[in-house]
Scaffold this active site. Structure first.
Site, PDB file in Angstrom:
ATOM      1  N   ASP A  25       1.021  11.886  -2.347  1.00 25.48           N
ATOM      2  CA  ASP A  25       1.136  12.910  -1.314  1.00 25.48           C
ATOM      3  C   ASP A  25       0.386  14.161  -1.773  1.00 25.48           C
ATOM      4  O   ASP A  25       0.809  14.831  -2.707  1.00 25.48           O
ATOM      5  CB  ASP A  25       2.630  13.207  -1.109  1.00 25.48           C
ATOM      6  CG  ASP A  25       2.861  14.403  -0.205  1.00 25.48           C
ATOM      7  OD1 ASP A  25       1.938  14.776   0.540  1.00 25.48           O
ATOM      8  OD2 ASP A  25       3.979  14.953  -0.244  1.00 25.48           O
ATOM      9  N   ASN A  27      -0.414  16.823   0.253  1.00 28.83           N
ATOM     10  CA  ASN A  27      -0.144  18.068   0.981  1.00 28.83           C
ATOM     11  C   ASN A  27       1.333  18.435   1.074  1.00 28.83           C
ATOM     12  O   ASN A  27       1.727  19.271   1.888  1.00 28.83           O
ATOM     13  CB  ASN A  27      -0.774  18.021   2.386  1.00 28.83           C
ATOM     14  CG  ASN A  27      -0.181  16.894   3.226  1.00 28.83           C
ATOM     15  OD1 ASN A  27       0.665  16.138   2.745  1.00 28.83           O
ATOM     16  ND2 ASN A  27      -0.596  16.778   4.478  1.00 28.83           N
ATOM     17  N   ASP A 102      -6.977  -2.604   7.016  1.00 29.11           N
ATOM     18  CA  ASP A 102      -6.138  -3.611   7.644  1.00 29.11           C
ATOM     19  C   ASP A 102      -6.575  -3.705   9.096  1.00 29.11           C
ATOM     20  O   ASP A 102      -6.906  -2.688   9.703  1.00 29.11           O
ATOM     21  CB  ASP A 102      -4.677  -3.149   7.578  1.00 29.11           C
ATOM     22  CG  ASP A 102      -3.728  -4.264   7.221  1.00 29.11           C
ATOM     23  OD1 ASP A 102      -3.708  -5.252   7.963  1.00 29.11           O
ATOM     24  OD2 ASP A 102      -3.008  -4.138   6.220  1.00 29.11           O
ATOM     25  N   ASP A 204      -4.387  -9.033   9.805  1.00 28.99           N
ATOM     26  CA  ASP A 204      -2.941  -9.197   9.903  1.00 28.99           C
ATOM     27  C   ASP A 204      -2.577 -10.411  10.776  1.00 28.99           C
ATOM     28  O   ASP A 204      -3.150 -10.592  11.854  1.00 28.99           O
ATOM     29  CB  ASP A 204      -2.384  -7.915  10.550  1.00 28.99           C
ATOM     30  CG  ASP A 204      -0.884  -7.851  10.597  1.00 28.99           C
ATOM     31  OD1 ASP A 204      -0.284  -7.643   9.534  1.00 28.99           O
ATOM     32  OD2 ASP A 204      -0.319  -8.004  11.701  1.00 28.99           O
ATOM     33  N   GLU A 261      -4.297 -12.944   6.472  1.00 33.14           N
ATOM     34  CA  GLU A 261      -2.869 -13.119   6.184  1.00 33.14           C
ATOM     35  C   GLU A 261      -2.412 -14.338   6.980  1.00 33.14           C
ATOM     36  O   GLU A 261      -2.335 -14.290   8.206  1.00 33.14           O
ATOM     37  CB  GLU A 261      -2.054 -11.895   6.609  1.00 33.14           C
ATOM     38  CG  GLU A 261      -0.608 -12.049   6.199  1.00 33.14           C
ATOM     39  CD  GLU A 261       0.401 -11.332   7.095  1.00 33.14           C
ATOM     40  OE1 GLU A 261       1.509 -11.074   6.642  1.00 33.14           O
ATOM     41  OE2 GLU A 261       0.096 -11.040   8.275  1.00 33.14           O
ATOM     42  N   HIS A 326       3.638  -5.645   0.701  1.00 32.90           N
ATOM     43  CA  HIS A 326       4.558  -4.686   1.315  1.00 32.90           C
ATOM     44  C   HIS A 326       5.642  -5.338   2.169  1.00 32.90           C
ATOM     45  O   HIS A 326       6.475  -4.632   2.740  1.00 32.90           O
ATOM     46  CB  HIS A 326       3.741  -3.714   2.167  1.00 32.90           C
ATOM     47  CG  HIS A 326       3.042  -4.409   3.289  1.00 32.90           C
ATOM     48  ND1 HIS A 326       2.066  -5.365   3.077  1.00 32.90           N
ATOM     49  CD2 HIS A 326       3.194  -4.341   4.622  1.00 32.90           C
ATOM     50  CE1 HIS A 326       1.665  -5.834   4.221  1.00 32.90           C
ATOM     51  NE2 HIS A 326       2.325  -5.221   5.190  1.00 32.90           N
ATOM     52  N   ASP A 327       5.595  -6.657   2.315  1.00 30.18           N
ATOM     53  CA  ASP A 327       6.587  -7.340   3.144  1.00 30.18           C
ATOM     54  C   ASP A 327       7.634  -8.078   2.311  1.00 30.18           C
ATOM     55  O   ASP A 327       8.609  -8.584   2.854  1.00 30.18           O
ATOM     56  CB  ASP A 327       5.908  -8.391   4.041  1.00 30.18           C
ATOM     57  CG  ASP A 327       5.038  -7.744   5.106  1.00 30.18           C
ATOM     58  OD1 ASP A 327       5.369  -6.629   5.541  1.00 30.18           O
ATOM     59  OD2 ASP A 327       4.027  -8.354   5.488  1.00 30.18           O
TER      60      ASP A 327
HETATM   61  C1  NOJ Z   1       2.375  -8.631   8.880  1.00 31.50           C
HETATM   62  C2  NOJ Z   1       2.395  -7.313   8.168  1.00 31.50           C
HETATM   63  O1  NOJ Z   1       2.125  -7.506   6.814  1.00 31.50           O
HETATM   64  C3  NOJ Z   1       3.761  -6.695   8.411  1.00 31.50           C
HETATM   65  O2  NOJ Z   1       3.993  -5.564   7.621  1.00 31.50           O
HETATM   66  C4  NOJ Z   1       3.840  -6.376   9.872  1.00 31.50           C
HETATM   67  O3  NOJ Z   1       5.135  -5.889  10.167  1.00 31.50           O
HETATM   68  C5  NOJ Z   1       3.573  -7.615  10.727  1.00 31.50           C
HETATM   69  N1  NOJ Z   1       2.457  -8.385  10.279  1.00 31.50           N
HETATM   70  C6  NOJ Z   1       3.302  -7.209  12.137  1.00 31.50           C
HETATM   71  O4  NOJ Z   1       2.054  -6.567  12.207  1.00 31.50           O
END
Ligand code: NOJ
Length: 518
Positions: A25, A27, A102, A204, A261, A326-327
């Site tokens: 971050d 700012n 992305d 994605d 992905e 991140h998922d």
């Molecule tokens: C996969 C992404 O990695 C995830 O973070 C997202 O919520 C879903 N696709 C929907 O875009």
């Protein structure tokens, strides 16, 4: 000298995945931003990464934290401006770091002007068919397609008396990839970034973009699981065709990469992931195979999984290796349950960075960042909110990067958007991978197949060789690599660098990971 034709950046480099809200971050608003990434480029350069992939930074209502885009050509003010982005491109490129964005093609935000127009009326509306609308069937939902985030995938729109499809949240309406005008407009948006100089995209949920045209029902879960019935909402022939067009678009420019992905339920079908590599030249450059992520920490099981993944890759294709994103729960939490967490994390770090294939490092993985426990009151991920207490969502894997041991780990001077976790360790594997051609370009040859708790393989490039030995167990293991030579240790969790080792009879330490110069 590395042969440039053989040395392709997206094949042999390391790709670092940044979740921009949590990186740095600049700012003081508690949220990471583009300027923050710029300020940390020297860190990334020292780490030795070849490219960064940014989770989405486009304009978004942030209901799915950027994966719900309302304008694909703008930067969300939370992250900065287009000028900041152009500066990031320049600064990254001047350090030889490529920038991957992305690209979310399955759906837009419900606030995207295309959807607002599509929703505005049912008839005489050129954008109606840019999304997937269906009339009720016998007064009910059109079919039993479900959202990946729970519940039905259909949302009723009272004013126009039709349902629209959303594979994810209802605020993420699915685009209709059968519609050629939408396709063209979307491809123009993609090209906008290519023209600005971005080096590629992570696409994605790309295996979901095309659905069965006849709206065939999906098989019931057990039919799918046990009878291997195909889903009507994933891996449709149409997705493969769109991907080929995407590849053509990328190929109009030089050195671009397309990464897919490919999420498959239940995970572990490497064959499907690899199928999106096409013939190795006509589809995606790289695809994610998540099967390793869902394995228990066990040498034999890992070995089989790795070998299977490699077996699926087309001759001209190239694998990727990914352990975290991140998922998902951070790898240290998944692989390191129970005792010996740190030791197991080191073994998996060796794997990630010494296997054949482009490694993806999720920010913080290089310092062993763990998943945070997020109290119920602080959960902001819509998936976590919906499924708590059975599943608390993805926030725990997205906490601020821990830069140092000052307040909030040096991420921000303000209140961070998610609480900061705290633990710190470093490793030097990335540097070694970069320096030694066998590790980044070489062929993979299995030496020990995990049966006795040990995996060993060599990486070979021209006449250079590096041997990797990994003990997945908490006990000492005797192995014999059947090489009648004394070789030098390149790097090890337990041995001194430059010490020699007799390969006929190695007595491995518990959780030892060692690289040997062949
Ligand atoms: C996969 C992404 O990695 C995830 O973070 C997202 O919520 C879903 N696709 C929907 O875009």
């Amino acid at each position: 000298m590395i042969d440039n034709k053989k040395y392709v950046w997206w094949k042999h480099g390391v790709i670092y995945h940044i979740y921009p809200l949590s990186f740095y971050d600049s700012n003081g608003d508690g949220k990471g931003d583009i300027q923050g990434i710029i300020e940390k480029l020297d860190y990334l350069s020292e780490l030795g990464v070849d490219a960064i992939w940014l989770s989405p930074i486009y304009t978004s209502p942030m209901i799915d934290f950027g994966y719900d885009v309302s304008n694909y050509r703008e930067i969300d003010p939370v992250f900065g401006t287009i000028q900041d982005f152009l500066k990031l491109l320049r600064e990254a490129h001047s350090r030889n770091i490529r920038v991957i964005m992305d690209m979310i093609m399955n759906h837009t935000s419900h606030l995207h002007p295309w959807f607002l127009e599509s929703k505005s009326s049912r008839y005489n509306n050129p954008k109606r068919n840019w999304y997937i609308w269906q009339s009720p069937k016998n007064g009910r939902k059109p079919n039993r397609w479900n959202s990946a985030f729970g519940g039905s995938a259909w949302e009723y729109d009272k004013p126009t008396k039709q349902y629209y499809l959303h594979t994810f949240l209802k605020e993420q309406p699915d685009l209709n990839w059968w519609n050629t005008s939408m396709r063209k407009a979307f491809f123009d948006d993609i090209e906008f970034w290519l023209k600005l100089g971005v080096d590629g995209f992570r696409f994605d949920a790309i295996n979901m973009i095309v659905k069965n045209k006849k709206f065939k029902n999906n098989p019931l879960f057990f039919e799918y699981l046990f009878n291997k019935k195909k889903l009507a909402t994933r891996n449709q022939p149409g997705s493969y065709s769109i991907i080929k067009l995407l590849r053509k678009l990328l190929d109009k420019y030089e050195n671009k990469v397309g990464i897919g992905e490919i999420y498959i339920m239940p995970p572990g079908n490497s064959m499907v992931s690899a199928s999106y590599l096409g013939n190795g030249n006509d589809s995606l450059h790289l695809t994610f195979d998540f099967s390793l992520i869902f394995r228990r920490f066990n040498a034999r099981s890992y070995f089989k999984c790795i070998e299977n993944w490699y077996n699926q890759i087309p001759t001209k294709g190239w694998p990727s290796i990914v352990l975290s994103n991140h998922d998902l729960y951070r790898s240290i939490n998944r692989f390191g349950t129970g005792f010996h967490k740190k030791e197991k994390a080191k073994v998996t770090a060796f794997l990630l960075l010494t296997l054949k294939g482009t490694p993806f490092i999720y920010y913080g993985e290089e310092i062993g960042m763990k998943n945070s426990k997020i109290p119920k009151s602080k959960i902001i991920d819509p998936v976590g909110k919906r499924f708590w207490p059975f599943y608390s969502g993805r926030d725990g894997a997205r906490t601020p990067m821990q830069w140092n041991n000052s307040q909030n780990a040096g991420f921000t001077e303000a209140l961070p958007w998610l609480p900061v976790n705290n633990d710190f360790t470093k490793n030097t594997l990335i540097g070694l991978r970069k320096k030694h051609k066998p590790l980044n370009c070489g062929e993979w040859k299995p030496l020990i197949n995990g049966k006795n708790g040990v995996i060993a393989y060599s990486r070979e490039f021209e006449n250079e060789k590096i041997i990797v030995v990994l003990n997945f167990t908490s006990v000492r293991k005797k192995i014999n690599l059947k090489i009648d030579e004394e070789l030098k240790i390149l790097f090890s969790t337990h041995r001194l660098i430059s010490e020699t080792i007799q390969l006929y009879d190695i007595n491995l330490f518990p959780f030892e990971a060692t690289l040997i110069e062949g």
